[in-house]
Design a protein around this motif. Sequence first.
Motif, PDB file in Angstrom:
ATOM      1  N   SER A   1      -3.780 -30.551  49.118  1.00 39.05           N
ATOM      2  CA  SER A   1      -4.178 -30.533  47.704  1.00 39.05           C
ATOM      3  C   SER A   1      -3.722 -29.285  46.966  1.00 39.05           C
ATOM      4  CB  SER A   1      -5.709 -30.645  47.598  1.00 39.05           C
ATOM      5  OG  SER A   1      -6.344 -29.592  48.306  1.00 39.05           O
ATOM      6  N   SER A   2      -2.753 -28.556  47.522  1.00 40.37           N
ATOM      7  CA  SER A   2      -2.261 -27.336  46.863  1.00 40.37           C
ATOM      8  C   SER A   2      -0.736 -27.309  46.838  1.00 40.37           C
ATOM      9  CB  SER A   2      -2.794 -26.087  47.576  1.00 40.37           C
ATOM     10  OG  SER A   2      -4.184 -25.975  47.432  1.00 40.37           O
TER      11      SER A   2
ATOM     12  N   ILE B   1      -8.010 -20.447  53.552  1.00 43.48           N
ATOM     13  CA  ILE B   1      -8.292 -21.398  52.471  1.00 43.48           C
ATOM     14  C   ILE B   1      -7.084 -22.285  52.215  1.00 43.48           C
ATOM     15  CG2 ILE B   1      -8.871 -21.606  50.035  1.00 43.48           C
ATOM     16  CD1 ILE B   1     -11.196 -20.791  51.810  1.00 43.48           C
TER      17      ILE B   1
ATOM     18  N   ALA C   1      -6.858 -25.008  54.769  1.00 45.88           N
ATOM     19  CA  ALA C   1      -7.833 -26.061  54.490  1.00 45.88           C
ATOM     20  C   ALA C   1      -7.429 -26.925  53.302  1.00 45.88           C
ATOM     21  CB  ALA C   1      -9.207 -25.436  54.244  1.00 45.88           C
ATOM     22  N   ARG C   2      -6.528 -26.422  52.447  1.00 44.92           N
ATOM     23  CA  ARG C   2      -6.122 -27.164  51.255  1.00 44.92           C
ATOM     24  C   ARG C   2      -4.647 -27.570  51.315  1.00 44.92           C
ATOM     25  NH1 ARG C   2      -8.969 -26.625  46.526  1.00 44.92           N
ATOM     26  NH2 ARG C   2      -6.951 -26.803  45.466  1.00 44.92           N
TER      27      ARG C   2
ATOM     28  N   PHE D   1      -7.171 -21.333  43.844  1.00 44.68           N
ATOM     29  CA  PHE D   1      -6.235 -22.397  44.213  1.00 44.68           C
ATOM     30  C   PHE D   1      -6.460 -23.649  43.360  1.00 44.68           C
ATOM     31  CE2 PHE D   1      -5.691 -19.982  48.192  1.00 44.68           C
ATOM     32  CZ  PHE D   1      -4.319 -20.040  48.316  1.00 44.68           C
ATOM     33  N   GLU D   2      -7.711 -23.948  43.094  1.00 46.48           N
ATOM     34  CA  GLU D   2      -8.001 -25.114  42.257  1.00 46.48           C
ATOM     35  C   GLU D   2      -7.569 -24.883  40.815  1.00 46.48           C
ATOM     36  OE1 GLU D   2      -9.092 -28.944  41.574  1.00 46.48           O
ATOM     37  OE2 GLU D   2      -9.031 -27.888  43.508  1.00 46.48           O
TER      38      GLU D   2
ATOM     39  N   GLU E   1      -3.938 -25.789  40.364  1.00 46.34           N
ATOM     40  CA  GLU E   1      -3.700 -27.228  40.245  1.00 46.34           C
ATOM     41  C   GLU E   1      -4.147 -27.754  38.883  1.00 46.34           C
ATOM     42  OE1 GLU E   1      -2.010 -28.743  42.601  1.00 46.34           O
ATOM     43  OE2 GLU E   1      -1.986 -26.858  43.737  1.00 46.34           O
TER      44      GLU E   1
ATOM     45  N   ASP F   1     -10.972 -20.172  46.761  1.00 48.87           N
ATOM     46  CA  ASP F   1     -10.771 -21.610  46.603  1.00 48.87           C
ATOM     47  C   ASP F   1     -10.714 -21.995  45.127  1.00 48.87           C
ATOM     48  OD1 ASP F   1     -10.842 -24.359  48.072  1.00 48.87           O
ATOM     49  OD2 ASP F   1     -12.368 -24.533  46.485  1.00 48.87           O
TER      50      ASP F   1
END
Length: 631
Positions: A287-288, A280, A283-284, A221-222, A225, A218
């Motif tokens: 936001s991804s 993951i 779930a994102r 992935f963040e 961004e 996670d």
Amino acid sequence: MLVHASDSKVNMLAEDDFGIIYLIENAQQFWSELDDVLRIPNDGSATLSMLDAALRRFVSLCSSYHEQYLQSPLQLEHAIELLLDSELFTFHSERMSDLIIDDVQSRTDPHSQLILYSILLFYGRKQTSFLRSHKRWQPLIPLLMDHALVEINPEIEDVYLGAGSMSSGGGSRSSILVGPIAIEAKLRNLGVKLLYEVCRVQKLSMQDLRIFNDTFIDSLFELVEQTRYMPDETFNYSVIKLIVALNEQFMVACLSTVPSAGAPGATIQRPEEQNRVLNILIARLGSSKTFGENMIFMLNRASRSSEDLCMQLLVLKLLYILFTTKGTSEYFYTNDLCVLVDVFLRELVDLDEDSESLRHTYLRVLHPLLTKTQLRTIPYKRPQIVQALESLVQNASIRDINPTTKRLVERCLSGEWCVQLRKTAHDKESLKSQGDFRHASPSHEIVASTSQDVIGAKPSLPFIDSSTATKPRSLKPSRSVENIKSPVSPRSPPRSAIEGLRRPSTDSATSLGGVASAVPPGVSRRRDTIGSIDDPCPPGQHHIPVPDFSRPPLSPGAVSLPPNVSTIAQKSQRRPPPAPPKRRKPPAIPVGKTHGGATITAIASSSSTSALNQLGKTSKIPPSGLQTAVL
């Protein structure tokens, strides 16, 4: 080697682990010192301790002055290449690599770690077998993950442009130094790159992959961004490459650990459910978006290097999972999918024979792309896709078609999105094969061919029955047989029985069919026009009897003509008008005689003959304007 021990300049110099202080005033002295450190005696007096000391002195010198003389990635790579090309790694690579791994685990100085990680990265790219050693890299993976998860202020983490290296697959770009770079940012970049290289070449088990927990994935992935607006996109792409490499590892590990259905107490779990990267990402989903956009951009900008070919395979495998998994098939924007179609069209045609496996991967992903995503209802470049797919399996008689390629192409063309396109194309081909399209005008050889007793094949010219025509066709300026029409009204009353058969001359072979019904039985036509292309024989040699067309036409293949009759392609033509009467010169008119008895005649006159005769009768003297000649 320059050594300075003055206390007044100790703070301005660099001291290594051996107590040697280096005074480097410019870049030339720095590169000269590196050459001296890597020089090994050729007399064979060098010992293992001397070799170890040379490596550590090189690391110490580079770590002390990397902020001054190794600021750009190209400069750092050049220094590492000097080490890898030296005798230390040419003849003692195993010992040197083990020594570097031991120093990485024991040293805490970030500057020394930067040089040691850089050596491991470039050496691993040159020697892939070094990266495959699971025993060596297992203790380093947790350290690399810690560096990758370090939080850095976004304002200072990347202040230079073009961090591509000379050996990178995406092509090198010269680095433009704008300001100092935090050592933590450099270590994070190296940690991500080393993790990608390890996950790219090794085959990790599910037990080994437990270290990559949900929190770490996670965070990756963040991180994508957070770094989307960085001037240098190299780090953002490096994180994406690490994610797709981890996805590959989970895919392979899940397939090899699926429990059998007959095992007691075993819970059957699909492989995609054990893939942490996919879970993951699901779930994102909201936001991804940067991850999906940059992944397509990477695929679009990929080159033909070995590193980029591997990256394309990893990205395509993740795309296949996203397109075939319920809930993620519409993860991408429609515009991104259109860009992806353009990439597929280009790569399917441009890939060479050595990249046949990559083409197969593109074909495997193309089918769900067109049937599972938004493109199943949006007709984007479907004719081009069909043409590109059919070109992969065409000309099988002159080249070998891979069976896998043929099978994958047929599966793609079996989708509902192209059924109508292929049906239309096949209808055109069938019509063309049946001869329903417009034929060319008959040649002179066909029109003027000699007669035969029986015509067993399909006539070369279509049969035209003017009696059954309901609507006259407009006459076009063409010699084509289907552009011939009958006159709407007679141009002038016929001067003879045969003159009524005259038609406008277009030199077409089928003009005879429209007028033959008016020919009385037994009447023959004679061709007197020497310049006609339809009659190769001179006039006056033979007559051409006209067949009777009053009966309905026969079916093709059953047409028969009597002997001595030419093809239907003979047409009626107007007889040329008679030549005007030839004007004859009147004889000389005697005017009179001279005293000697000679006859006087007139040789030129503007008056009529009757007037001359009249004058000759009334007077023996020639009129004015006449000249006399003595015969």
